[in-house]
Design a protein around this motif. Structure first.
Motif, PDB file in Angstrom:
ATOM      1  N   ARG A 119       0.153  -9.987  -2.924  1.00  0.00           N
ATOM      2  CA  ARG A 119      -0.923 -10.842  -3.063  1.00  0.00           C
ATOM      3  C   ARG A 119      -0.438 -12.336  -3.906  1.00  0.00           C
ATOM      4  O   ARG A 119      -1.222 -13.439  -3.171  1.00  0.00           O
ATOM      5  N   ILE A 149       0.527  -4.592  -5.437  1.00  0.00           N
ATOM      6  CA  ILE A 149      -0.079  -4.761  -4.346  1.00  0.00           C
ATOM      7  C   ILE A 149      -0.835  -6.259  -4.795  1.00  0.00           C
ATOM      8  O   ILE A 149      -0.586  -7.000  -4.091  1.00  0.00           O
ATOM      9  N   LYS A 150      -0.840  -6.092  -6.092  1.00  0.00           N
ATOM     10  CA  LYS A 150      -1.175  -7.485  -6.528  1.00  0.00           C
ATOM     11  C   LYS A 150       0.116  -8.567  -6.813  1.00  0.00           C
ATOM     12  O   LYS A 150      -0.482  -9.237  -6.236  1.00  0.00           O
ATOM     13  N   ASP A 199     -10.658 -13.106 -10.458  1.00  0.00           N
ATOM     14  CA  ASP A 199     -10.247 -13.140 -10.525  1.00  0.00           C
ATOM     15  C   ASP A 199      -9.216 -14.462 -11.190  1.00  0.00           C
ATOM     16  O   ASP A 199      -8.749 -15.245 -12.421  1.00  0.00           O
ATOM     17  N   SER A 210      -7.052  -4.876  -2.214  1.00  0.00           N
ATOM     18  CA  SER A 210      -7.321  -5.960  -2.898  1.00  0.00           C
ATOM     19  C   SER A 210      -6.951  -6.600  -3.909  1.00  0.00           C
ATOM     20  O   SER A 210      -6.577  -8.264  -3.978  1.00  0.00           O
ATOM     21  N   GLY A 211      -6.205  -5.957  -4.599  1.00  0.00           N
ATOM     22  CA  GLY A 211      -5.339  -5.521  -5.899  1.00  0.00           C
ATOM     23  C   GLY A 211      -5.695  -5.806  -6.954  1.00  0.00           C
ATOM     24  O   GLY A 211      -4.892  -6.280  -7.934  1.00  0.00           O
ATOM     25  N   TYR A 263     -16.940  -7.039 -12.211  1.00  0.00           N
ATOM     26  CA  TYR A 263     -16.911  -7.469 -11.096  1.00  0.00           C
ATOM     27  C   TYR A 263     -16.123  -6.005 -10.346  1.00  0.00           C
ATOM     28  O   TYR A 263     -16.045  -5.287  -9.389  1.00  0.00           O
ATOM     29  N   GLU A 309      -9.150 -13.412   3.388  1.00  0.00           N
ATOM     30  CA  GLU A 309      -8.362 -13.113   3.111  1.00  0.00           C
ATOM     31  C   GLU A 309      -7.490 -14.891   4.188  1.00  0.00           C
ATOM     32  O   GLU A 309      -6.479 -14.966   3.698  1.00  0.00           O
ATOM     33  N   LYS A 322     -15.027 -10.630 -14.733  1.00  0.00           N
ATOM     34  CA  LYS A 322     -14.133 -10.115 -13.661  1.00  0.00           C
ATOM     35  C   LYS A 322     -14.051  -8.513 -13.890  1.00  0.00           C
ATOM     36  O   LYS A 322     -14.201  -7.854 -13.518  1.00  0.00           O
ATOM     37  N   HIS A 332      -4.275 -10.256   4.214  1.00  0.00           N
ATOM     38  CA  HIS A 332      -3.364  -9.272   4.690  1.00  0.00           C
ATOM     39  C   HIS A 332      -4.970  -8.762   5.611  1.00  0.00           C
ATOM     40  O   HIS A 332      -6.074  -8.181   4.856  1.00  0.00           O
ATOM     41  N   ILE A 333      -5.774  -8.407   7.035  1.00  0.00           N
ATOM     42  CA  ILE A 333      -6.113  -8.177   7.486  1.00  0.00           C
ATOM     43  C   ILE A 333      -6.164  -6.688   7.849  1.00  0.00           C
ATOM     44  O   ILE A 333      -4.936  -7.076   9.128  1.00  0.00           O
ATOM     45  N   LEU A 375       0.699  -1.394   0.076  1.00  0.00           N
ATOM     46  CA  LEU A 375       0.031   0.054   0.151  1.00  0.00           C
ATOM     47  C   LEU A 375       0.661   1.417   0.116  1.00  0.00           C
ATOM     48  O   LEU A 375       0.642   1.897   0.083  1.00  0.00           O
ATOM     49  N   ALA A 421     -13.570 -10.755  -3.277  1.00  0.00           N
ATOM     50  CA  ALA A 421     -12.357  -9.470  -4.473  1.00  0.00           C
ATOM     51  C   ALA A 421     -11.251 -10.025  -3.988  1.00  0.00           C
ATOM     52  O   ALA A 421      -9.981  -8.934  -5.610  1.00  0.00           O
ATOM     53  N   ASP A 422     -10.326 -10.806  -3.450  1.00  0.00           N
ATOM     54  CA  ASP A 422      -8.983 -11.228  -3.340  1.00  0.00           C
ATOM     55  C   ASP A 422      -8.765 -12.418  -4.540  1.00  0.00           C
ATOM     56  O   ASP A 422      -7.478 -12.397  -5.116  1.00  0.00           O
TER      57      ASP A 422
END
Lengths: 518, 356
Positions: free
Chosen positions: A331, A327-328, A363, B229-230, B214, A416, B211, A337-338, A307, A359-360
């Protein structure tokens, strides 16, 4: 003691249909410190907001000294001598302490604001109640503990005889908490009546005279604090026995997963917020980071998760230098990450639980294939996760906004944890949520560790870091002030000394936080 | 619970529309010497003949396109107001392609419409790019881009495609192979209706089944959460506005090829602004866009007929629109009634639970 205030059969239904209070009776005796305890979502804050005129109940009456009163607004409540110190302070950061205290009732000389008078008023008030503040300091520059005092003074200046404190110790260090308690006792001696909302049973025992226990929007009992034990209270709160100690086996650390090497971070104002921080973490262990908030923990988490861009130093995850990773990309290294601020970073509150849970991974296969979402799979997984993480909801399509704090956090944790992380960065994972959810989340963290994930646990909750961590570092002023390879003999008081920067271990011991490379 | 809330939104929107119509009624009663006639023309006029029904549908087509375009951009919380310019530029591009390329039927309109879409995407895309690159507010720059699109378009028509023999500043006659066929006799309802329906389905599918859709919705709901969230939110900002502009441009091209034989607009047609009203009424949901577009088209045509057949001016529509937008956007409107309902429901469910 005389009965000062009585709330009778209060029912409050929120616009989202949640029944926050149902036929709640509440009474207050003059000059007592009365605790209101209960899990998050039990309705304590709602009841107090009604008493402070912020919400109007659908049913029920309020009596002050036997006289029925209508509290249509907070101004009305203040007129009746009721004051409230909110969990999230309602102060203007760019104004001085004195200006904040007189805000709205400013002393004037002809038509202009009389600054000197405001300072004098503040000083007199502070002296009277023995609450030390600097009237000329800007609110943004003073620590949390002082901000709270400003809030209390603000209420007192407006003539509050009944003072409502909503989880006042959540943001304080043990030392600050002790100071607050002494001050509250002074207030009590001067004839004020205090309502103390809390989850922390130890504090309730130390401070309060009587307590009201709320559960599921109902009042489930009023007791003399001296008559009940902590275990009794927690049983009343959750309706079952909760083990506040978490059961945890010994850690079986494996390979090093995270290495932080001499990182430095400057904030937007050019201040150094992380200074020469180094530590490492192995898979299968929990490294705790203790510290008073605002000592670099947030920045540490933000650089680790991408971040924030790191100013200097090196961060390796599984041998990859991740300084410049997005960030992606971070991940994608299987890091979860909480976040500390769950409403801002943890969820999109107006979207469904289902939408929040993917959300994570929306894709990734099988959640989507060639860009097309696999709705069937998503629905199946959502149902499973809602069940596994015991998210209390009407349906997975319910908006997250409508859940209680603990359940919202469970949504975050479910998301998460369900991507099988190898490294979890948990920032204040149980802040402000109920005992049941806290216990559940802590157990899951340990479970994750036992499955072989590395966990970096950042928490201001001493009980939490001490209970969960296998190893522990203490942050002060952006630096590591202490390192403990074993937390079992550590006391809160000792930890507090390092957290406040009173003591600092020598560099030799602090270097122990780094695993030597083979 | 959830169903109730959706129902409530429906009821609220209906109440808003009724209030707006009642206001209109009062205004008509005040200003007209023949209120009964005016009102009849306003309310029944749009459906009293095949030609009028045709007018409503014809008007609905561009409103669907711009409504979808705006919904797409607003869903990502991007307040790009260049749908107007994109629509106009799309029509310009279609005119240019219809006039300068020699292509067989079917292929010709397809190329012209695609060209319109691409130019439209460019018009909304540049403000989007400026936002992503330098954080320039897309609201301000897109607003300016409408003028840019307008004057550049007029320039192109004036200097390259103007019919010197025509009295006004219009283009030459469009190549007939590029025009869209009419679907229903005695109306001008054209192939564009089918294209619009396809775009509705595609937009819905994109938003709720892919996606990218979304990511777009998540970004619009909470961009910080999306980033955490990436999701690459800058990319979302960009493609939401590119797609929005593309749809608006396709709308402009379709409108030109379906309704006109020359390019003859002398000013911005205003469909882009109407698209905002449509998107607000449809709550940015592609499935509701046709309903909202139909409603607005009906009002417009009704007012036009009323203006022609009675002594009331068609500006009345502006009044209705104003009331509707203010009340729909005002979130707390009728919230009290909804709360009573919620309360009653919660109470029954509690007493049921306690009886068990």
């Amino acid at each position: 003691m005389a009965e000062l205030l009585e709330m009778k059969s209060i029912t409050k239904v929120y616009p989202n249909g949640i029944v926050a209070n149902y036929k709640v009776d509440f009474s207050l005796e003059e000059g007592e410190i009365h605790a209101v305890v209960g899990e998050n979502g039990a309705g304590k804050s709602t009841l107090m907001k009604i008493l402070f005129g912020m919400h109007s109940p659908e049913e029920g009456d309020i009596f002050l000294r036997g006289e029925k009163i209508e509290l249509a607004s907070s101004n009305k409540a203040i007129e009746k001598g009721i004051g409230m110190v909110h969990q999230h302070f309602m102060l203007v950061p760019s104004l001085t302490v004195a200006e904040n205290i007189v805000l709205g009732i400013e002393p004037k000389r002809s038509f202009l604001f009389d600054k000197e008078k405001a300072i004098k008023i503040t000083e007199e008030l502070a002296k009277k109640y023995n609450l030390k503040v600097d009237p000329r300091a800007l609110v943004k520059d003073i620590p949390v503990g002082l901000k709270q005092k400003v809030e209390i003074l603000k209420a007192l200046l407006r003539g509050a005889k009944i003072l409502i404190l909503d989880e006042p110790t959540a943001v304080l260090t043990p030392q600050e908490t002790g100071e607050l308690f002494r001050e509250l006792k002074v207030l009590k001696e001067k004839g004020h009546t205090i309502i103390f909302i809390s989850h922390k049973l130890k504090e309730v025992k130390a401070l309060c005279d009587r307590l009201t226990v709320m559960r599921n929007g109902r009042n489930v009992g009023v007791h003399q604090v001296s008559d009940v034990t902590e275990e009794d209270i927690s049983r009343l709160m959750v309706g079952r026995d909760v083990i506040l100690k978490v059961e945890k086996g010994t850690a079986l650390p494996k390979e090093t997963i995270l290495q932080v090497k001499k990182i430095k971070q400057k904030n937007q104002f050019g201040q150094t917020v992380l200074n020469n921080v180094s530590f490492s973490l192995k898979a299968g262990e929990i490294l705790g980071i203790a510290g008073v908030e605002g000592n670099g923990q947030r920045e540490l988490v933000e650089v680790l998760t991408g971040l924030l861009n790191l100013t200097s130093g090196e961060i390796y995850v599984k041998g990859n230098l991740i300084n410049n990773y997005s960030i992606k990309a971070i991940r994608d290294l299987n890091i979860s990450h909480i976040p500390e601020d769950r409403m801002t970073y943890g969820v999109a509150e107006k979207m469904s639980i289902e939408n929040n849970l993917i959300a994570d991974k929306y894709d990734k296969e099988p959640y989507s294939k060639k860009g097309i979402l696999n709705i069937k799979h998503i629905k199946k997984k959502t149902v499973e996760q809602v069940e596994e993480f015991r998210i209390k909801c009407n349906s997975p399509l319910q908006e997250v906004k409508m859940l209680s704090g603990g359940n919202i956090q469970k949504v975050v944790v479910a998301r998460e944890f369900s991507s099988d992380p190898e490294l979890l960065i948990a920032d204040q994972p149980t802040r402000g949520i109920d005992v049941g959810a806290t216990e559940f989340i802590r157990k899951r963290i340990i479970h994750l560790r036992d499955q072989g994930a590395g966990v970096l646990l950042v928490s201001a909750d001493l009980n939490e870091v001490m209970e969960l961590s296998d190893r522990l570092v203490v942050f002060f002023n952006g630096e590591i002030y202490a390192y403990f390879s074993d937390t079992s003999n550590l006391t809160e008081e000792e930890l507090g000394l390092y957290m406040l920067g009173v003591k600092r271990q020598n560099n030799e011991i602090i270097r122990g936080a780094i695993y030597e490379e083979q | 619970m959830k169903n109730n809330r959706i129902n409530f939104e429906w009821i609220r929107t209906s109440v808003v529309i009724i209030i707006a119509l009642v206001f209109t009624l009062i205004i008509i009663l005040l200003v007209s010497n023949e209120p009964a006639n005016a009102l009849r023309e306003f309310l029944i006029g749009p459906v009293d003949s095949m030609r009028h029904i045709g007018n409503v549908i014809e008007l609905m087509i561009p409103l669907i396109f711009t409504g979808l375009a705006v919904s797409m951009m607003f869903s990502a919380e991007q307040f790009n107001l260049a749908a107007e310019g994109a629509f106009f530029a799309g029509a310009i591009a279609a005119a240019a392609i219809a006039l300068s390329l020699d292509l067989p039927i079917i292929i010709h309109p397809v190329i012209a419409i695609l060209g319109g879409g691409i130019i439209g995407a460019l018009i909304t895309g540049i403000p989007a790019f400026l936002k992503v690159k330098w954080n320039a507010s897309e609201l301000v720059s897109s607003l300016m881009f409408n003028y840019l699109a307008f004057f550049m378009g007029i320039y192109v028509i004036n200097y390259y495609y103007r019919d010197a023999n025509a009295g006004a500043m219009v283009s030459e006659k469009l190549d007939i192979s590029a025009l869209l066929i009419r679907l229903i006799p005695r109306t001008r309802i054209h192939m564009g209706l089918i294209i619009a329906l396809i775009f509705i389905a595609a937009a819905y599918y994109f938003m709720f089944r892919t996606k990218w859709g979304y990511a777009l919705r998540v970004t619009g709901q909470n961009s910080k959460f999306a980033e955490y969230s990436g999701i690459n939110t800058l990319r979302v900002f960009l493609y939401a506005q590119l797609i929005g502009g593309f749809i608006a441009g396709v709308g402009g091209a379709t409108e030109l090829l379906g309704m006109y034989t020359r390019f003859s607009w002398q000013a911005l047609p205003g469909y882009g602004w109407d698209g905002i009203i449509v998107a607000i009424l449809a709550r940015n949901n592609p499935l509701f866009v046709p309903l909202a577009a139909l409603f607005l088209a009906y009002l417009r045509i009704g007012a036009d007929i009323m203006a022609r057949m009675s002594d009331v001016q068609n500006e009345v529509v502006a009044l209705i629109q104003g009331i509707i937008i203010v009340l729909v956007v005002a979130e707390r409107f009728l919230a009290k009634y909804r709360h009573k309902w919620v309360y009653k429901e919660a109470k029954t469910s509690i007493s049921e639970a306690e009886e068990e």
